[in-house]
Structure formats: C-alpha cells, structure tokens
Design an enzyme around this catalytic site. Structure first.
Site, PDB file in Angstrom:
ATOM      1  N   ASP A  17      39.472  43.804  35.327  1.00 29.75           N
ATOM      2  CA  ASP A  17      39.431  43.452  33.896  1.00 29.75           C
ATOM      3  C   ASP A  17      40.036  44.482  32.949  1.00 29.75           C
ATOM      4  O   ASP A  17      39.574  44.622  31.811  1.00 29.75           O
ATOM      5  CB  ASP A  17      37.988  43.161  33.455  1.00 29.75           C
ATOM      6  CG  ASP A  17      37.459  41.854  34.019  1.00 29.75           C
ATOM      7  OD1 ASP A  17      38.235  41.113  34.649  1.00 29.75           O
ATOM      8  OD2 ASP A  17      36.259  41.576  33.835  1.00 29.75           O
ATOM      9  N   LYS A 110      39.438  35.405  38.177  1.00 28.92           N
ATOM     10  CA  LYS A 110      38.028  35.014  38.247  1.00 28.92           C
ATOM     11  C   LYS A 110      37.569  34.416  36.921  1.00 28.92           C
ATOM     12  O   LYS A 110      38.166  34.685  35.873  1.00 28.92           O
ATOM     13  CB  LYS A 110      37.153  36.206  38.623  1.00 28.92           C
ATOM     14  CG  LYS A 110      37.129  37.312  37.574  1.00 28.92           C
ATOM     15  CD  LYS A 110      36.227  38.442  38.015  1.00 28.92           C
ATOM     16  CE  LYS A 110      36.235  39.593  37.038  1.00 28.92           C
ATOM     17  NZ  LYS A 110      35.760  39.297  35.692  1.00 28.92           N
ATOM     18  N   CYS A 143      30.883  42.989  35.517  1.00 28.71           N
ATOM     19  CA  CYS A 143      31.866  42.663  36.555  1.00 28.71           C
ATOM     20  C   CYS A 143      31.934  43.713  37.654  1.00 28.71           C
ATOM     21  O   CYS A 143      32.103  43.366  38.826  1.00 28.71           O
ATOM     22  CB  CYS A 143      33.234  42.440  35.917  1.00 28.71           C
ATOM     23  SG  CYS A 143      33.177  41.082  34.722  1.00 28.71           S
TER      24      CYS A 143
END
Length: 198
Positions: A17, A110, A143
């Site tokens: 991310d 994702k 995450c």
C-alpha cells in the site's frame, strides 16, 4: 550453494500500500507515519533487487462505486463528500514517487486488509518456491498486521516486518502492533539489520 544464499532464493519482499492515497501529505486518508518510511522502503526495494529477491507489490484498488469495499466502510463510498481512496484508475492508486514496478516484479491487487484474502498471492509464492517473507509498507495495525497473521497461519517458515520501513498513524500504534507480531514469532529487524543479514 551457501546456506544464506539458499535462504534468499526462497525469500520475497512484500511492499504493501505504498500508494499516493495512503502516503501523500495532501491526501485526506494518509497514514501519518507513511511519509517518513518512504526512503527506507525505496532502499529495501533497491537491496532486494540487488540480491535477486522477488518483489511483490501489494496494492489496494476498489471499484469506482465501492462495491468491493469492506462492509464496515462501504458507506463512505456511497456518501457525497466522503473520501473514496484507492479507486482503480485514479492517481491515488499510483505508487509514491521513488517506487516503481519493474517487469520482473509481481503485482497483487487486494480489496481487504490482508494481501492473501481473495488473491492469488499464496499460490504465486508457492509456485516460485518462496517460504520466507519480508514485509514493508503501511499501515501496521491493518494491512501489515493482517497479512503477517495470515502468513503465519499459512506456515511460512519465516516472516519479518522491517520496523522502520513500516508505519502507522502514530508511533505508539506502530509499536504496539510490532510487539503483538513479535509475540507470534515474527522477526522485526530494522532496515540496517535486515540489509546486514543479506
């Protein structure tokens, strides 16, 4: 082949991310600890490339109407005026400056916290013979943590979180989650320690 060299042939670096929506100073949903770790994530990627360690870019991308967003925050995508991060095709999903996906790298998209949930990450890692994971990115309580716990549940031989190449909203949140991950056998080296180990 030396034992250390064999270990790195079975290791992958996950970069999670590191996207403009989550890192840029002007983003309303930025992770405050994200900006500070960018140089260390860049260095971790450079070191991995120099050693031939596979790099897996894990990114969040959502449908423009939020139809694949987790239920607990789907209302944000349905409400006018609320931030709608990580919309596929929008500039916010791009990696921050200094990070680039190369042809030899692999990208996993994702829609939930874990990089393993409803993705082909595990099957890809098995196919290339990886059983050791090194994790960088944001954010630690969501995450990073969920990916780590799933990796441990999937019996990866070794899971490492580079403590100064991962970040959270605050240092206290980051440290508390690092402590929890240590308690389940996760290694937590600094970037310098990790670089020296390879």
């Amino acid at each position: 082949m030396a034992v250390a060299e064999m270990k790195w042939n079975t290791t992958a670096l996950l970069v999670i991310d590191m996207q403009k929506d989550f890192i840029s100073k002007t983003s309303p949903v930025r992770v405050d600890g994200g900006v500070a770790i960018v140089p260390n994530v860049i260095k971790a990627v450079d070191v991995a490339r120099s050693r031939g360690i596979p790099i897996i870019w894990v990114v969040c991308e959502h449908d423009h109407l939020g139809r694949d967003v987790a239920l607990f925050r789907r209302h944000n995508y349905l409400s006018a005026g609320k931030p709608k991060p990580a919309i596929k095709g929008k500039p916010g999903t791009e990696l921050v400056d200094g990070l680039e996906i190369k042809d030899s790298d692999y990208k996993v998209v994702k829609t939930r916290f874990s990089a393993f949930f409803n993705t082909n990450l595990h099957s890809y890692l098995q196919a290339i013979g990886v059983n050791n994971l090194v994790i960088t990115g944001v954010q630690t309580p969501n995450c990073i943590r969920q990916t780590v716990f799933d990796a441990v549940s999937l019996d990866y031989q070794s899971v490492s979180v580079v403590v100064d190449a991962t970040g959270a909203a605050t240092p206290d949140i980051h440290q508390a989650n690092i402590n929890d991950m240590r308690n389940i056998g996760v290694f937590t080296p600094t970037l310098e320690e990790w670089c020296k180990s390879i």
